[in-house]
Design a protein around this motif. Structure first.
Motif, PDB file in Angstrom:
ATOM      1  N   LYS A 260       4.711  -0.490  -8.508  1.00  0.00           N
ATOM      2  CA  LYS A 260       4.405   0.556  -9.501  1.00  0.00           C
ATOM      3  C   LYS A 260       3.040   1.177  -9.239  1.00  0.00           C
ATOM      4  N   SER A 261       2.076   0.335  -8.888  1.00  0.00           N
ATOM      5  CA  SER A 261       0.737   0.843  -8.571  1.00  0.00           C
ATOM      6  C   SER A 261       0.776   1.726  -7.332  1.00  0.00           C
ATOM      7  N   ARG A 264       2.317   5.021  -8.221  1.00  0.00           N
ATOM      8  CA  ARG A 264       1.385   5.802  -9.040  1.00  0.00           C
ATOM      9  C   ARG A 264       0.347   6.510  -8.176  1.00  0.00           C
ATOM     10  N   ASN A 265      -0.126   5.811  -7.133  1.00  0.00           N
ATOM     11  CA  ASN A 265      -1.137   6.397  -6.241  1.00  0.00           C
ATOM     12  C   ASN A 265      -0.527   7.324  -5.187  1.00  0.00           C
ATOM     13  N   PRO A 267       3.188   8.988  -5.043  1.00  0.00           N
ATOM     14  CA  PRO A 267       4.538   9.126  -5.607  1.00  0.00           C
ATOM     15  C   PRO A 267       5.654   9.252  -4.574  1.00  0.00           C
TER      16      PRO A 267
END
Length: 499
Positions: A260-261, A264-265, A267
């Protein structure tokens, strides 16, 4: 006057009487007692008021209409503007003296008391729920998917794992780890479990599940503010760990957080059609190879954008992807063909992990020095701006245009320093996250390699599938540091597992 019904608990009932005029018919409605922004019933009432459907509003008491002082003032102003009389029916709610100022004061006083009552109730409910959570009891409301309520004596409700739902929760986490997006997971679950379609499987419901810490065996409460204050809280209330309620292991949770991280950074990290993007490095200049999709029916390529020219080094994407994935699979299989290779394999992994942590610590020290330098410059800049601003009162700055130019330049430089400060803070945060990645135990290491080997073997045959392409990206992220390729197409794979 015939009162039809009184307000009960958290509902607002507006009370009407039979009117003398046959042309005016009373309107009867119930309205939810909720915040101003989300009160559907209150919005309908205001809409009807603006249409002139009634000229008198009967309310049981002040706290049934609103428990917010700001709302009460807005409603009072609106009804006054529309020439609508508001009548409170409970005894003691209307003073009705000859002095209008005293009536208004009393009205405001009752509205403040209503808000105080709401705040006291909210505080008591919160304290009660905190007590329940800290004692591993359920605070109320529907349980998270995967659990059912277990009602004990004296209203002491606990959570209990629902075996069928827990299996679906595990599958959702595994699908996410395999590279499936929340949208794809929702479609797969709907298709595989048609008997479970009473639950609406959407992108948001999948995201909610993979973000819910309850599956680690905790009861988590007050993550969001609810309808009145819908803001995510950074420090929710959490129970101690309840081992029998654990559905997802801590290792799986951390892997999901990592993905997920990453998304987020970046996409497009998993959705890119280039499987080896960010991993391929030119063996001659050391730069990462870039990607280009030449259009429908044409080849995808990796190329080195060096000083010699954009297309000096160009390779077919599909060809090199198949070659490297096959080579990784063969290398791991060969190394694991003998049991004694595990120790050698694991020792190499530990050494690389230690080197990685050492490098990260060194980078952190450099970043921190840079951060201190930026903070010092920022302080000096603010000091100079302050001094110039103070000078403005003593000197006629119109006569000295350079003062204005200098002030503007300093303000611009301050903005640049602030942006630079935020960038370094984010780099420090990412560095800390990488340093927190734990060293895998030998047993877990062996399980992971065997799992990755089997998956790579099956995945290499399905390169055209978008889902499996996403999975390969995750596997490469977990196993490969970089892949060095020379102009004559010699390949060297630098792995976290093997040299």
């Amino acid at each position: 006057m015939k009162i039809k019904e009184l307000a009960l608990e958290n509902r607002v009932t507006f009370i009407y009487e039979d009117t003398e005029s046959a042309s005016k018919k009373p309107i009867s409605s119930n309205f939810e007692d909720d915040s101003f922004s989300s009160r559907k019933g209150l919005n309908e009432l205001i809409f009807d008021a603006k249409l002139g459907k009634f000229d008198t509003l009967f309310v049981y008491s002040h706290d049934r209409l609103t428990r917010n002082v700001h709302e009460s003032l807005l409603l009072k102003y609106l009804f006054k503007k529309l020439n609508i009389d508001v009548v409170y029916c409970r005894p003691g709610e209307d003073l009705n003296t000859q002095n209008q100022k005293i009536n208004e004061f009393f009205d405001h006083l009752l509205n403040n008391i209503a808000q105080l009552e709401a705040n006291l109730i909210g505080a008591r409910v919160k304290l009660g729920n905190e007590y329940k959570i800290k004692n591993n009891l359920w605070a109320g409301g529907p349980p998270p998917y995967g659990y059912k309520l277990n009602k004990g004596p004296k209203g002491r409700t606990t959570l209990k794992v629902s075996a069928i739902e827990a299996a679906i929760v595990k599958e959702i986490f595994n699908l996410y780890l395999s590279g499936c997006s929340p949208k794809i997971i929702a479609e797969l679950i709907r298709e595989k479990y048609p008997e479970n379609n009473d639950r609406k499987w959407t992108v948001n419901s999948i995201k909610s599940i993979i973000s819910n810490e309850s599956y680690l065996g905790y009861i988590v409460w007050n993550k969001k503010g609810g309808a009145r204050n819908p803001v995510k809280h950074t420090n929710p209330i959490k129970s101690s760990k309840i081992t029998e309620n654990e559905i997802i292991s801590n290792e799986i949770w951390e892997e999901v957080k990592k993905i997920k991280s990453l998304i987020r950074n970046n996409p497009k990290f998993l959705s890119t059609p280039f499987l080896l993007k960010d991993f391929l490095v030119c063996g001659d200049c050391g730069k990462k190879l870039k990607c280009k999709n030449n259009g429908k029916g044409k080849k995808r390529v990796y190329y080195c954008d060096n000083d010699k020219g954009k297309w000096d080094f160009c390779i077919d994407a599909k060809e090199i992807e198949e070659k490297i994935i096959s080579k990784i699979n063969e290398r791991i299989t060969d190394l694991l063909s003998d049991e004694k290779h595990y120790d050698e394999f694991y020792n190499a992994y530990v050494k690389k992990h230690e080197e990685k942590i050492g490098l990260l610590k060194k980078q952190r020290e450099e970043l921190y020095e840079e951060y201190k330098s930026v903070i010092a410059e920022l302080e000096n800049c603010e000091k100079e701006i302050f001094e110039l601003t103070q000078t403005k009162h003593d000197v006629d700055m119109e006569k000295d245009k350079t003062q204005y130019v200098l002030l503007d330049s300093l303000k611009e430089f301050k903005s640049f320093l602030c942006i630079n400060k935020e960038i370094i803070e984010k780099k420090l945060e990412r560095n800390a996250e990488k340093q927190r990645e734990p060293l895998i135990s030998k047993e877990k290491f062996k399980e992971k390699i065997n799992k990755d080997t089997k998956l790579l073997d099956s995945i290499s045959k399905k390169l055209d599938s978008n889902i499996y392409k996403r999975y390969i990206r995750i596997l490469l992220l977990n196993t490969i540091e970089k892949i060095i390729i020379t102009h004559d197409k010699n390949v060297e794979i630098i792995s976290l597992y093997f040299s």
